[in-house]
Every structure is written in structure tokens, then in C-alpha cells.
Design a protein around this motif. Sequence first.
Motif, short mmCIF file in Angstrom:
data_model
loop_
_atom_site.label_atom_id
_atom_site.label_comp_id
_atom_site.label_asym_id
_atom_site.label_seq_id
_atom_site.Cartn_x
_atom_site.Cartn_y
_atom_site.Cartn_z
N ASN A 123 -19.41 -1.70 52.27
CA ASN A 123 -20.21 -2.63 51.48
C ASN A 123 -19.46 -3.24 50.30
O ASN A 123 -20.01 -4.08 49.59
CB ASN A 123 -21.49 -1.93 51.00
N ARG B 136 -18.56 -9.85 49.11
CA ARG B 136 -19.37 -8.76 48.56
C ARG B 136 -20.80 -9.19 48.25
O ARG B 136 -21.74 -8.39 48.37
CB ARG B 136 -18.70 -8.20 47.30
N SER B 137 -20.98 -10.41 47.85
CA SER B 137 -22.33 -10.89 47.52
C SER B 137 -23.26 -10.82 48.73
O SER B 137 -24.47 -10.61 48.59
CB SER B 137 -22.27 -12.32 47.00
N PRO C 123 -27.06 -5.06 52.90
CA PRO C 123 -26.11 -3.94 52.93
C PRO C 123 -26.04 -3.29 54.31
O PRO C 123 -27.05 -3.20 55.03
CB PRO C 123 -26.68 -2.97 51.90
N LYS D 252 -24.94 -7.44 48.96
CA LYS D 252 -25.99 -7.18 47.98
C LYS D 252 -27.35 -7.54 48.57
O LYS D 252 -28.37 -6.94 48.23
CB LYS D 252 -25.74 -7.98 46.70
N ARG D 253 -27.34 -8.50 49.47
CA ARG D 253 -28.58 -8.92 50.14
C ARG D 253 -28.80 -8.19 51.46
O ARG D 253 -29.92 -7.86 51.82
CB ARG D 253 -28.54 -10.43 50.40
N SER E 16 -17.26 -3.98 40.37
CA SER E 16 -16.73 -5.34 40.20
C SER E 16 -15.24 -5.33 39.86
O SER E 16 -14.57 -6.35 39.99
CB SER E 16 -17.49 -6.07 39.09
#
Length: 322
Positions: free
Chosen positions: A270, A28-29, A35, A32-33, A236
Motif C-alpha cells: 500500500n 500512493r494516493s 487499499p 488511500k481510497r 510520507s
Amino acid sequence: MKTNNIYSALFGLSVGDALGVPVEFKDRSYFKRFPVKDMMEYGVHHQPKGTWSDDSSLTFCLAESLCKTYDINDIGQKFVKWRNEEIWTPHGKVFDIGISTNHAIHSIQKGIKPILAGGTSEMDNGNGSLMRILPLLFYIKDFNIEKRFDIIKDVSSITHAHMRSVLACFIYLEYGRNILNGKDKWKAYTKMQAEVNIFLNTNAVCSQKEMNIFHKILENKIGDYDVQVLYNLKESEIGSSGYVIDSLEASFWCVLNSKSFKETVLKAVNLGRDTDTTGAIAGGLAGLIYGFEAIPKDWINVLSRKEDISELCDKFSKKYKY
């Protein structure tokens, strides 16, 4: 092209699947950068843009079998043909298959009856039956709830026979059925909760332990309705692994926290990890909720074998009078 709920469901599922294929397994991280905002090509599986995975392949196999009649053995043989003869592959080659599904198909090929082929242990609760179950909705929609459950159990059990997987498929299709019957996505959810809870509490189909595992989905509150906490969870707190509970919770969370088809499937992808399957499961519901016309045309235009999918939808629609 005459579109209807069958088009909406099957194209919605396969578009969500194809959006997730290039980024499957990414954490998932990463999103975040970077998508996902549109259809992409190559990536993890090095496939062209618009390529769908085994999720759609097995969904189309089920739909094609149901175009003739409901026959659990025929469904099982369609799955065998997909793996061995590569029917309903996007480009003539199987490039992704789940461990439990592969094992079950191998068992069918060795002569095990399809209804006995699926894994029954607690470890056999990947999302492999949930991801392909949606076409069954159009066959069972007018049966009583007991018969709906029995049929869903049998079709799930071809690859995933543990009660947890069966209940996930049952809950998913009960929600879809309420959408199909004209309920908005909120009322469909509250109605699903009420009916599933009554069914589980009056029929000894599973243990209390298994029922409790679905507590996020079947309890608490959403907005003004007597529903649940799932809607209010933070991202989360939503899992996106290949575990069937993660997939079902994530898909409902995306549906209930979005206002369009596009927002739903992009939110699903995402989340990361099992991106194609979360996209497919959520995409099928979003297709039913928002309709075929809400699916971006440029996504449909690049979809692998879109003419074949349309032809399948036509056959399926003719069979079930859409």
C-alpha cells in the motif's frame, strides 16, 4: 509439509510479490481510497490471482542454482533460461522484467561473463538484485563477514554491479542473518547496524559518499535501542520507487512498523509504485521473522506453482541441512 526458515523466506517473498502484482505502478494516493487488503486478480498485468513476478522468478532461479553448488556462471545461465526458455515463470510467460536486468541477461547471452554483466553506473541502481538476493543468505550465513560481502558483491553484480546496489544487498542479508540466528527484529537491526558500520569503516570497499547514502538505515535511534530515525519517519517520508535505496528503506520501515506478516506485506504494497518488489523484499524478511505458519493460508493456497515452490524448498533445505 515440513516447514522451516527456507519455506518462510521463499513463500514470504513470493506472497508479498503476488499481492503487489495487480497494482504495480499505482500512486500512493490510489491506495488511500482503495487499499489492498487481500490477494487480487487481473489488474495492471492482467494476471490470475496469486501470480508472482520476475522478483520471485529470479529468486527461485538463484535458489535452484544453489541447490547444486555456488557457481556464479550457473546462476547467470539460469537467468538466461528464465528470460529465453521461461523457466520459473508463474504461467509459462515472462510478463515483467527490469531494464538493467534485461540488459545484463542479454550480455550474458552474448558471452559476457556473468560477474561482468551488471551495470556499473550510478543510474544502474534499480532494485533488481536486491529483490532476488534472499536465497544467498542460506549459503553465506556461516562465512566471515569479509567473505559474505565478497560473495554478495559477485551475485549482485550479475545484474547490478554498482556499489550502492551491492551495499543494499549486503545490509539486507546481514539483517536477515541476524534474524536467522535467533535475534528478534529489533536486536537484529541494532546488531546489523553495528557490524555493517564496523565493516565499512575498516574495509575500503566504497567511498564515504556511498556510505552516506545509507545514513537513514545505519544511523540514529529506534525505541530503547541505539538505532535510527528510519522507524520514526512518517509514511510520507518513505519512498517506494524502483530505486534500490527506496526499496531497502521502505522494506525495513514496514518490518519495523508492523506486528505480523500480514500487516508487514500489506503496509509494503500500500506504499504504492513498485508494489510487487517492496512486497517481496519486505515479505521475505517478514517470513523469517514470523514463520511460515504466520503467512495466511488462503494466500498460499492461491499462489501460482505452490507445489513447485514447495519442492524447491525441500531441495534447498536438504542441501543446507534444514
